[in-house]
Design a protein around this motif. Structure first.
Motif, PDB file in Angstrom:
ATOM      1  N   UNK A 172      26.292  -0.271  -5.189  1.00  0.00           N
ATOM      2  CA  UNK A 172      25.946  -0.394  -3.363  1.00  0.00           C
ATOM      3  C   UNK A 172      24.432   0.765  -4.452  1.00  0.00           C
ATOM      4  N   UNK A 173      23.390   0.511  -4.124  1.00  0.00           N
ATOM      5  CA  UNK A 173      21.862   1.269  -4.255  1.00  0.00           C
ATOM      6  C   UNK A 173      22.705   3.248  -4.562  1.00  0.00           C
ATOM      7  N   UNK A 174      23.554   3.403  -3.428  1.00  0.00           N
ATOM      8  CA  UNK A 174      22.642   4.608  -3.258  1.00  0.00           C
ATOM      9  C   UNK A 174      23.934   4.905  -4.168  1.00  0.00           C
ATOM     10  N   UNK A 175      25.025   4.460  -4.457  1.00  0.00           N
ATOM     11  CA  UNK A 175      26.147   4.901  -5.063  1.00  0.00           C
ATOM     12  C   UNK A 175      26.151   5.284  -7.091  1.00  0.00           C
ATOM     13  N   UNK A 176      24.838   4.217  -7.038  1.00  0.00           N
ATOM     14  CA  UNK A 176      24.120   4.224  -8.555  1.00  0.00           C
ATOM     15  C   UNK A 176      23.054   5.296  -8.357  1.00  0.00           C
ATOM     16  N   UNK A 177      22.581   5.854  -7.121  1.00  0.00           N
ATOM     17  CA  UNK A 177      21.247   7.293  -7.290  1.00  0.00           C
ATOM     18  C   UNK A 177      22.319   7.881  -6.938  1.00  0.00           C
ATOM     19  N   UNK A 178      23.399   8.059  -6.872  1.00  0.00           N
ATOM     20  CA  UNK A 178      24.111   9.173  -6.730  1.00  0.00           C
ATOM     21  C   UNK A 178      24.629   9.653  -7.610  1.00  0.00           C
ATOM     22  N   UNK A 179      24.602   8.655  -8.894  1.00  0.00           N
ATOM     23  CA  UNK A 179      25.279   9.172 -10.032  1.00  0.00           C
ATOM     24  C   UNK A 179      24.028   9.860 -11.354  1.00  0.00           C
ATOM     25  N   UNK A 180      22.831   8.831 -11.681  1.00  0.00           N
ATOM     26  CA  UNK A 180      21.101  10.087 -11.981  1.00  0.00           C
ATOM     27  C   UNK A 180      21.327  10.385 -10.940  1.00  0.00           C
ATOM     28  N   UNK A 181      20.692  10.921  -9.922  1.00  0.00           N
ATOM     29  CA  UNK A 181      20.471  12.051  -9.523  1.00  0.00           C
ATOM     30  C   UNK A 181      20.824  13.440  -9.739  1.00  0.00           C
ATOM     31  N   UNK A 182      22.387  13.404  -9.125  1.00  0.00           N
ATOM     32  CA  UNK A 182      23.034  14.437  -8.888  1.00  0.00           C
ATOM     33  C   UNK A 182      23.298  15.234 -10.396  1.00  0.00           C
ATOM     34  N   UNK A 183      23.115  14.003 -11.434  1.00  0.00           N
ATOM     35  CA  UNK A 183      23.444  14.327 -13.050  1.00  0.00           C
ATOM     36  C   UNK A 183      22.278  14.936 -13.576  1.00  0.00           C
ATOM     37  N   UNK A 184      20.724  14.223 -12.904  1.00  0.00           N
ATOM     38  CA  UNK A 184      20.005  15.386 -13.313  1.00  0.00           C
ATOM     39  C   UNK A 184      19.675  16.377 -12.651  1.00  0.00           C
ATOM     40  N   UNK A 185      19.967  16.809 -11.575  1.00  0.00           N
ATOM     41  CA  UNK A 185      19.623  17.644 -10.944  1.00  0.00           C
ATOM     42  C   UNK A 185      20.374  18.602 -11.298  1.00  0.00           C
ATOM     43  N   UNK A 186      21.452  18.363 -11.858  1.00  0.00           N
ATOM     44  CA  UNK A 186      23.027  19.891 -12.037  1.00  0.00           C
ATOM     45  C   UNK A 186      22.561  19.827 -13.915  1.00  0.00           C
ATOM     46  N   UNK A 187      22.203  18.587 -14.142  1.00  0.00           N
ATOM     47  CA  UNK A 187      21.428  19.547 -15.589  1.00  0.00           C
ATOM     48  C   UNK A 187      20.316  20.507 -15.953  1.00  0.00           C
ATOM     49  N   UNK A 188      19.770  20.485 -14.487  1.00  0.00           N
ATOM     50  CA  UNK A 188      18.802  21.402 -13.710  1.00  0.00           C
ATOM     51  C   UNK A 188      19.142  22.656 -13.709  1.00  0.00           C
ATOM     52  N   UNK A 189      20.131  23.005 -12.656  1.00  0.00           N
ATOM     53  CA  UNK A 189      20.155  23.622 -11.788  1.00  0.00           C
ATOM     54  C   UNK A 189      22.247  24.563 -11.589  1.00  0.00           C
ATOM     55  N   UNK A 190      22.868  24.212 -11.971  1.00  0.00           N
ATOM     56  CA  UNK A 190      24.238  23.795 -12.592  1.00  0.00           C
ATOM     57  C   UNK A 190      24.371  23.449 -11.300  1.00  0.00           C
ATOM     58  N   UNK A 191      26.555  23.428 -11.299  1.00  0.00           N
ATOM     59  CA  UNK A 191      27.052  22.335 -10.488  1.00  0.00           C
ATOM     60  C   UNK A 191      27.504  22.601  -9.115  1.00  0.00           C
ATOM     61  N   UNK A 192      27.076  24.298  -8.705  1.00  0.00           N
ATOM     62  CA  UNK A 192      27.440  24.823  -7.701  1.00  0.00           C
ATOM     63  C   UNK A 192      26.361  24.743  -6.474  1.00  0.00           C
ATOM     64  N   UNK A 193      25.039  24.764  -7.592  1.00  0.00           N
ATOM     65  CA  UNK A 193      23.780  24.890  -6.846  1.00  0.00           C
ATOM     66  C   UNK A 193      23.357  23.027  -6.099  1.00  0.00           C
ATOM     67  N   UNK A 194      23.520  22.785  -7.169  1.00  0.00           N
ATOM     68  CA  UNK A 194      23.319  20.898  -6.625  1.00  0.00           C
ATOM     69  C   UNK A 194      24.594  20.996  -5.755  1.00  0.00           C
ATOM     70  N   UNK A 195      25.634  20.884  -5.966  1.00  0.00           N
ATOM     71  CA  UNK A 195      26.401  21.000  -4.781  1.00  0.00           C
ATOM     72  C   UNK A 195      26.580  21.543  -3.193  1.00  0.00           C
TER      73      UNK A 195
END
Length: 269
Positions: free
Chosen positions: A130-153
């Motif tokens: 689904x589109x939101x599943x693909x967006x989940x991988x791309x968006x959260x990966x980019x966000x976690x690389x910038x602010x860290x895992x706990x903050x992304x969560x």
């Protein structure tokens, strides 16, 4: 008695350039080349050549989560793949019962709010394609690389929880006021789309303007089209609310990113 004059001393020529020498060198027409240190004025430091910035190479694999780089997104993606595989292969009646039990409708939120808020985020509506599943991988990966895992969560859960409450609480109040039937308390509501929408809003604040504007405009236009179609207005409103929640986190996520850069720079020094 004759007086004899003392013998004259023969002057020894001083090499050119020696300290205290006023005698020019053998080649008077060719001046000696001085170094920058000699020609610089007293107290003036020699300029240090600026470092040439290195061009950042394009690394497409960083768009995908990895265990050491983005552990939160990687582990969450594995979990969503497992639940999607289970829902595709297990007995449909069992899958429906599990989805209904983890639905964030008003009836479940009143009885077991913590359980359903967590359980509903373990499924992907429409599966991993689904589109939101693909967006989940791309968006959260980019966000976690910038602010860290706990903050992304934290950003993900903030959008998931607040957008769910913002859409379900009005339904409960409308049922109590008699504007909606009692069956509205038992609607099926699950998935990670609210958290992903909040992640898109937060990530946009960390991107340069030429990327931020198309991302927000494109995603916002898709959400508005879904809302105008009126196929699932509660979910569509939840997506818009989650996007606004993500945008509201810009001051905080930018501070997190700046702090993370300082820590990385201190480790590299």
């Amino acid at each position: 008695m004759e007086r004899t004059a003392p013998p004259q001393e023969t002057a020894t020529p001083t090499p050119a350039g020696a300290p205290g020498s006023d005698v020019p060198g053998l080649l008077d027409g060719v001046p000696r080349q001085r170094s920058p240190r000699e020609t610089a004025a007293p107290g003036v430091r020699e300029p240090v050549p600026a470092a040439v910035p290195r061009l950042r190479t394009l690394r497409p694999w960083r768009l995908l989560p990895t265990p050491p780089g983005t552990p939160f997104t990687f582990g969450y993606a594995i979990l969503l793949c497992a639940t999607s595989l289970f829902s595709a292969c297990a007995d449909p009646a069992l899958v429906h019962a599990l989805l209904q039990g983890s639905s964030t409708d008003v009836a479940h939120l009143v009885r077991t709010p913590e359980l359903v808020l967590i359980g509903s985020a373990l499924w992907v509506a429409g599966g991993v394609t689904s589109p939101f599943a693909v967006a989940f991988v791309l968006v959260l990966t980019a966000l976690e690389r910038r602010i860290g895992g706990l903050r992304t969560a934290g950003v993900f859960l903030l959008g998931h929880v607040l957008a769910t409450l913002a859409t379900e609480v009005p339904v409960g109040l409308a049922v109590l006021a008699g504007h909606l039937p009692g069956s509205s308390l038992h609607r099926l509501d699950y998935g990670v789309s609210f958290g992903v929408a909040a992640g898109i809003g937060a990530l946009a604040g960390l991107l340069p303007l030429p990327l931020r504007v198309p991302l927000l405009a494109g995603f916002g236009w898709i959400l508005l089209q879904d809302l105008l179609a009126f196929s699932d207005p509660m979910t569509n409103w939840g997506h818009l609310i989650a996007l606004v929640i993500g945008v509201a986190t810009w001051p905080q996520v930018r501070r997190w990113r700046a702090g993370r850069r300082l820590v990385q720079a201190s480790h590299q020094a």
